[in-house]
Design a protein around this motif. Structure first.
Motif, mmCIF file in Angstrom:
data_model
loop_
_atom_site.group_PDB
_atom_site.id
_atom_site.type_symbol
_atom_site.label_atom_id
_atom_site.label_comp_id
_atom_site.label_asym_id
_atom_site.label_seq_id
_atom_site.Cartn_x
_atom_site.Cartn_y
_atom_site.Cartn_z
ATOM 1 N N MET A 135 0.836 -1.203 0.000
ATOM 2 C CA MET A 135 0.000 0.000 0.000
ATOM 3 C C MET A 135 0.865 1.245 0.000
ATOM 4 N N ASN A 136 0.413 2.271 -0.748
ATOM 5 C CA ASN A 136 1.075 3.565 -0.673
ATOM 6 C C ASN A 136 0.486 4.381 0.460
ATOM 7 N N THR A 137 1.004 5.571 0.663
ATOM 8 C CA THR A 137 0.559 6.381 1.805
ATOM 9 C C THR A 137 -0.911 6.764 1.694
ATOM 10 N N TYR A 138 -1.399 7.011 0.469
ATOM 11 C CA TYR A 138 -2.812 7.368 0.292
ATOM 12 C C TYR A 138 -3.704 6.184 0.671
ATOM 13 N N ALA A 139 -3.367 4.998 0.199
ATOM 14 C CA ALA A 139 -4.157 3.803 0.508
ATOM 15 C C ALA A 139 -4.134 3.516 2.015
ATOM 16 N N ILE A 140 -3.006 3.755 2.639
ATOM 17 C CA ILE A 140 -2.918 3.565 4.099
ATOM 18 C C ILE A 140 -3.867 4.515 4.820
ATOM 19 N N ALA A 141 -3.887 5.772 4.406
ATOM 20 C CA ALA A 141 -4.763 6.758 5.045
ATOM 21 C C ALA A 141 -6.234 6.398 4.853
ATOM 22 N N GLU A 142 -6.615 5.983 3.638
ATOM 23 C CA GLU A 142 -8.004 5.622 3.372
ATOM 24 C C GLU A 142 -8.422 4.390 4.183
ATOM 25 N N CYS A 143 -7.512 3.450 4.329
ATOM 26 C CA CYS A 143 -7.814 2.239 5.114
ATOM 27 C C CYS A 143 -8.098 2.586 6.573
ATOM 28 N N ILE A 144 -7.255 3.438 7.155
ATOM 29 C CA ILE A 144 -7.427 3.794 8.568
ATOM 30 C C ILE A 144 -8.722 4.583 8.778
ATOM 31 N N LYS A 145 -9.010 5.535 7.881
ATOM 32 C CA LYS A 145 -10.217 6.356 8.024
ATOM 33 C C LYS A 145 -11.482 5.499 7.907
ATOM 34 N N LYS A 146 -11.465 4.510 7.038
ATOM 35 C CA LYS A 146 -12.614 3.607 6.897
ATOM 36 C C LYS A 146 -12.833 2.808 8.185
ATOM 37 N N ASN A 147 -11.757 2.347 8.755
ATOM 38 C CA ASN A 147 -11.871 1.568 9.994
ATOM 39 C C ASN A 147 -12.363 2.430 11.156
ATOM 40 N N LEU A 148 -11.881 3.677 11.234
ATOM 41 C CA LEU A 148 -12.351 4.585 12.279
ATOM 42 C C LEU A 148 -13.838 4.873 12.123
ATOM 43 N N LEU A 149 -14.284 5.036 10.884
ATOM 44 C CA LEU A 149 -15.703 5.303 10.641
ATOM 45 C C LEU A 149 -16.561 4.113 11.068
ATOM 46 N N GLU A 150 -16.059 2.907 10.867
ATOM 47 C CA GLU A 150 -16.813 1.719 11.268
ATOM 48 C C GLU A 150 -17.026 1.651 12.772
ATOM 49 N N LEU A 151 -16.039 2.029 13.546
ATOM 50 C CA LEU A 151 -16.165 1.947 15.009
ATOM 51 C C LEU A 151 -17.038 3.050 15.586
ATOM 52 N N GLY A 152 -17.285 4.095 14.843
ATOM 53 C CA GLY A 152 -18.173 5.145 15.312
ATOM 54 C C GLY A 152 -17.426 6.275 16.001
ATOM 55 N N PRO A 153 -18.165 7.224 16.548
ATOM 56 C CA PRO A 153 -17.541 8.412 17.135
ATOM 57 C C PRO A 153 -16.858 8.105 18.467
ATOM 58 N N GLY A 154 -15.999 9.034 18.875
ATOM 59 C CA GLY A 154 -15.394 8.940 20.198
ATOM 60 C C GLY A 154 -14.195 8.039 20.303
ATOM 61 N N VAL A 155 -13.621 7.606 19.156
ATOM 62 C CA VAL A 155 -12.408 6.786 19.213
ATOM 63 C C VAL A 155 -11.243 7.700 19.613
ATOM 64 N N LYS A 156 -10.529 7.326 20.671
ATOM 65 C CA LYS A 156 -9.490 8.188 21.237
ATOM 66 C C LYS A 156 -8.114 7.971 20.638
#
Length: 411
Positions: free
Chosen positions: A265-286
């Motif tokens: 994965m390049n840096t863009y793909a890494i960023a998109e992967c992390i943001k998708k996972n954060l969105l799945e867990l919902g708000p308030g992830v610290k």
């Protein structure tokens, strides 16, 4: 001759009169004595009865005052019984019910009135505490219907003790001996940070950890059957939830799971992967930490891309240090970022209570030497041992001066 004949008559008459006079005073004197003795006996009986009643009433009032001072909030156990049932009076018999009171009043109205006055005092003496909502079935069977009768202080205490709820007895049975754990005194403001990885498969297991009496941080894997539900459960419990971001390990045969950062994965793909996972867990992830990932964390460019997303989302990064070759500290230094690193042992590498207890002692020693220890356990792996062990140790660790915190509380 006439004179001589009169003399004997006079003697006879005088002797008769003297005899009659001698007999009459004896009879009158005996009757007066009987009456006098009867009157004295009645007076003594009345005095004794009055004194006895007065002393009995005084003893009841003193007993009621003592029980009111020692147990001011008790409710009457007798009040729960039907009023039609007879109760024993102070002489040992049964006090009459309302239907039989007229017959008792005809014999003597003063005694039933005295009993009526004293019964409320005895009821006030046997009141249970508010938390004792009901007497156990065994007590109800064994307790007689005459609970209104005056009992000694010892018997009333035994009655209240037998009416304890099951919860109270369980608490007493679970009291821990003072020498159960060898907890050293805390030094240097020793703080313990407990991270629990691999959540996302069982909400029930997550709740075993979130119910602990100190702050914990639960790291939830993305893409699992109950990832979002586990994250929601942590939030509802008031504990801290972070993303447990899967990353590729140096061993390419190991599958890090869904939502993982791969080596290609390049840096863009890494960023998109992390943001998708954060969105799945919902708000308030610290924050987030790495799941496996020895290949990614050893690459300064790729772990740098992970830290860029953390800065953008305003969350912290915790390096689980799955490899000694990690480049996360260097990448954070270049970005002037603060990150956290595992500092202390993995608590549950060995699934035995004795080994986990040893790892906890190592954790406390590390916290004393360095000021804080950030240690990692696993939600599903050790759920049958670790939550109970931590719950038992916590009072002793707290009494020894240790503090508990989450990474966000240390920022």
């Amino acid at each position: 001759m006439a004179a001589d004949s009169r003399k004997p008559r006079t003697r006879r008459n005088s002797s008769k009169r003297s005899k009659s006079r001698a007999k009459k005073p004896k009879v009158v004197l005996a009757q007066k004595k009987v009456y006098t003795m009867c009157a004295l006996i009645c007076m003594l009986c009345a005095i004794c009865l009055g004194t006895n009643l007065a002393l009995h009433k005084m003893s009841e009032e003193k007993l009621a005052e003592k029980t009111e001072q020692s147990q001011p909030e008790k409710k009457s156990v007798v009040a729960a019984q039907p009023s039609a049932q007879p109760s024993k009076n102070f002489s040992g018999g049964t006090s009459p019910s309302k239907s039989s009171q007229p017959a008792a009043d005809s014999q003597g109205a003063s005694r039933p009135k005295a009993a009526e006055k004293t019964v409320p005092q005895v009821q006030k003496k046997t009141e249970p505490r508010p938390e004792v909502k009901q007497v156990s079935s065994e007590v109800k069977k064994s307790a007689p219907a005459n609970l209104a009768a005056p009992a000694s202080k010892k018997s009333s205490q035994n009655l209240v003790a037998s009416a304890k709820t099951p919860h109270q007895s369980e608490v007493v049975d679970k009291q821990i001996p003072k020498d159960r754990f060898s907890i050293p005194p805390a030094k240097n403001g020793a703080t313990v940070v407990m991270i629990l990885d691999d959540a996302g498969r069982s909400v029930e297991n997550v709740l075993r950890y979130t119910s602990l009496p100190f702050p914990v941080t639960v790291a939830v894997l993305p893409g699992l059957s109950h990832s979002r539900q586990c994250a929601d459960a942590v939030r509802r419990a008031g504990q801290e939830v972070i993303l447990h971001q899967p990353m590729q390990a140096e061993n390419l045969n190991m599958d890090p799971g869904p939502g993982a950062i791969k080596a290609d994965m390049n840096t863009y793909a890494i960023a998109e992967c992390i943001k998708k996972n954060l969105l799945e867990l919902g708000p308030g992830v610290k924050g987030m930490n790495n799941h496996e990932g020895s290949l990614i964390t050893a690459n300064e460019i790729k772990i740098g891309a992970v830290l860029d997303v953390c800065a953008e989302e305003n969350i912290y990064f915790l390096d689980s240090r799955t490899t000694v070759h990690t480049k996360a500290p260097q990448a954070a230094l270049e970005r002037d970022m603060q990150i956290f690193e595992k500092a202390g042992p993995y608590i549950d590498n060995d699934l035995s209570r004795e080994k986990m207890l040893e790892r906890m002692y190592e954790t406390l020693a590390y916290a004393n030497n360095h000021g804080r220890a950030i240690v990692i356990g696993h939600v599903d792996k050790s759920v049958n041992i670790l939550p109970q062990l931590l719950s038992e140790m916590y009072p002793y660790m707290k009494a020894a001066g240790y503090r508990f915190a989450t990474p966000s509380q240390l920022r």
